[in-house]
Design an enzyme around this catalytic site. Structure first.
Site, mmCIF file in Angstrom:
data_model
loop_
_atom_site.group_PDB
_atom_site.id
_atom_site.type_symbol
_atom_site.label_atom_id
_atom_site.label_comp_id
_atom_site.label_asym_id
_atom_site.label_seq_id
_atom_site.Cartn_x
_atom_site.Cartn_y
_atom_site.Cartn_z
ATOM 1 N N THR A 1 5.264 -15.957 -61.779
ATOM 2 C CA THR A 1 4.043 -15.981 -60.959
ATOM 3 C C THR A 1 2.808 -15.593 -61.770
ATOM 4 O O THR A 1 1.724 -16.154 -61.572
ATOM 5 C CB THR A 1 4.216 -15.003 -59.770
ATOM 6 O OG1 THR A 1 5.230 -15.529 -58.922
ATOM 7 C CG2 THR A 1 2.947 -14.814 -58.992
ATOM 8 N N SER B 1 11.301 -17.563 -62.981
ATOM 9 C CA SER B 1 12.348 -16.725 -63.579
ATOM 10 C C SER B 1 13.725 -17.013 -63.014
ATOM 11 O O SER B 1 14.733 -16.642 -63.618
ATOM 12 C CB SER B 1 11.996 -15.240 -63.454
ATOM 13 O OG SER B 1 12.165 -14.776 -62.141
ATOM 14 N N THR C 1 8.961 -11.984 -61.509
ATOM 15 C CA THR C 1 9.504 -10.712 -61.027
ATOM 16 C C THR C 1 10.888 -10.852 -60.408
ATOM 17 O O THR C 1 11.611 -9.866 -60.276
ATOM 18 C CB THR C 1 8.568 -10.093 -59.967
ATOM 19 O OG1 THR C 1 8.403 -11.035 -58.902
ATOM 20 C CG2 THR C 1 7.218 -9.754 -60.566
ATOM 21 N N ASP C 2 11.230 -12.086 -60.018
ATOM 22 C CA ASP C 2 12.498 -12.268 -59.293
ATOM 23 C C ASP C 2 13.713 -11.796 -60.093
ATOM 24 O O ASP C 2 14.702 -11.353 -59.504
ATOM 25 C CB ASP C 2 12.692 -13.744 -58.921
ATOM 26 C CG ASP C 2 11.710 -14.208 -57.849
ATOM 27 O OD1 ASP C 2 11.036 -13.342 -57.249
ATOM 28 O OD2 ASP C 2 11.612 -15.428 -57.621
#
Ligand code: ASP
Length: 343
Positions: free
Chosen positions: A16, A59, A92-93
Site C-alpha cells: 500500500t 505483499s 502490511t498484510d
C-alpha cells in the site's frame, strides 16, 4: 579526517505504501526513489539513504524464496560494511511473516527495519512517509544494533518475532500481544523500553531448499476433511483452540501425520502460549504432544509456520525442530537452539 555519514539501504517491495491509482483502486507503482522523495525531512537527517526497488508486489504475492534472496542481499550489503542498517518497505498484510523470516536469517548486527503504510499515498493522512522516516532513524541508530529485524510503525518499535497485524484498517495495527513494543521513535531517536532476551538465527548458508509448510486452523465441527493431502507437505502447523486443543475427530489423522512429517501445535488465538500438561482429554494439548505434535510455546501460528519453514529449509530433523521450537517458543532452553546464539 571527515567522518563517513551513517548509511542505510532502503529496499522497496511494493504494498500500500507504494500504491497509486484512480477510482478503480490502487496498485503498486512507486519505486524506492519515489518513496524516499516523498519523505519530508529525509535529506535533513544527515543519513545517507541508498535506495533499491527489489520488487513491486502486493505483499500477498511475496514468495518465500524471493524473501530468502532478499535476506541474502541484505547479508551481502551489511557484511561488506557499506551500509549500517536496512529499511524494507512492503505491504502490511504479510509484514509479520516477512520480518520474522528476515530475523531468523540475519546473523549480523545491522538493524533490519520493516515498515509500510495503512493509508496509500493518494489518501489524506497517508502514513507511509512518517513510517519511512522513523524506520530510517531506527536503522541508522546504534541503539538498534544487534536487535535483529524490527517492525517500526506509527513510531512504535516491535521485535519481528513478537509483532502481529491486529486490525485490518487501523494505522496502529501492529502490536506485540505477548511482549509489548520494544520501544518508540521519539524526535528521531530510538528510545528502547525493553530488550528481547536472546536472538536465535539460522545461518543462510544452511538454507538449501524451499519446503512446503501448511497451516490448518481448526474450527468447531471440523471433521478433518481439509487435512486430506497434508501428508504430501514437508511440515504442518495446526492452529488449535485455546491452549492447543482440536476436535477428537482429528486425532487419528494428526497422529498419522506426525509420524511422517513435523506437525507443530499453536493456538489460533494469536496471543499466549499453548500449554503442555493441563488438560488430558482426547484432542487436548497433552494428548497431542503424546501423539508426536510439537508445541510452539508463545509463537503464533504464522510465526510458527515461518520457523518450521526455516528449520526445514536448513535440513533440520524432528529432534532439531523440537529443540528449535522449545527455544524460540520460550518454553525451553535457548541453549538448545541448534545453531550458535547471538549474545
Ligand atoms: N493492505 C496491504 C498493505 O497495507 C496491501 C499489501 O499488503 O500489499 O500494504
Amino acid at each position: 579526517m571527515t567522518e563517513q555519514p551513517t548509511a542505510v539501504l532502503m529496499l522497496s517491495l511494493g504494498g500500500t505504501i507504494a500504491m497509486t491509482g484512480g477510482a478503480g483502486g490502487v496498485v503498486p507503482t512507486l519505486t524506492a526513489e519515489d518513496l524516499i522523495a516523498a519523505v519530508p525531512g529525509a535529506a535533513d537527517t544527515g543519513i545517507d539513504v541508498q535506495v533499491q526497488t527489489f520488487c513491486q508486489l502486493p505483499s500477498a504475492s511475496l514468495r518465500l524464496d524471493d524473501l530468502t534472496a532478499l535476506a541474502a542481499l541484505i547479508a551481502e550489503r551489511t557484511t561488506t560494511g557499506d551500509v549500517d542498517g536496512v529499511v524494507i518497505t512492503q505491504g502490511t498484510d504479510t509484514i509479520e511473516e516477512t520480518a520474522y523470516l528476515l530475523d531468523l536469517l540475519h546473523g549480523g548486527d545491522a538493524p533490519i527495519v520493516v515498515t509500510g503504510a495503512m493509508r496509500n499515498p493518494t489518501q489524506a493522512g497517508a502514513d507511509g512517509p512518517a513510517n519511512v522516516l522513523a524506520a530510517i532513524h531506527t536503522a541508522a541508530s546504534p541503539t538498534a544494533r544487534g536487535l535483529g529485524a524490527l517492525v517500526v510503525f506509527a513510531d512504535e518499535i516491535h521485535a519481528a518475532r513478537y509483532v502481529r497485524k491486529t486490525h485490518s484498517t487501523s494505522g496502529g495495527t501492529f502490536r506485540s500481544p505477548n511482549a509489548g513494543p520494544l520501544g518508540r521513535v521519539v524526535e528521531g531517536a530510538v528510545r528502547l523500553l525493553a530488550y528481547p532476551p536472546h536472538r536465535l538465527t539460522v545461518p543462510l548458508a544452511a538454507v538449501t531448499r524451499t519446503p512446503r509448510v501448511g497451516l490448518h486452523t481448526v474450527t468447531v465441527g471440523d471433521d478433518g476433511a481439509l487435512l486430506a493431502g497434508a501428508e504430501n507437505l514437508d511440515g504442518l502447523v495446526v492452529a488449535g483452540f485455546g491452549v492447543g486443543h482440536v476436535p477428537q475427530l482429528l486425532i487419528n489423522q494428526l497422529t498419522a501425520l506426525a509420524a511422517t512429517i513435523p506437525v507443530v501445535l499453536t493456538s489460533r488465538i494469536g496471543a499466549g502460549p499453548v500449554l503442555e500438561a493441563t488438560y488430558a482429554f482426547p484432542g487436548s494439548e497433552s494428548d497431542l504432544r503424546q501423539r508426536g505434535l510439537i508445541g510452539a510455546g508463545f509463537l503464533d501460528s504464522y510465526k510458527a509456520r515461518i520457523l518450521l519453514h526455516t528449520l526445514l529449509a536448513a535440513g533440520a530433523d524432528h529432534d532439531i525442530i523440537a529443540a528449535g521450537f522449545a527455544a524460540a517458543g520460550g518454553t525451553g532452553e535457548p541453549a538448545h537452539w541448534p545453531w550458535a546464539q547471538h549474545p
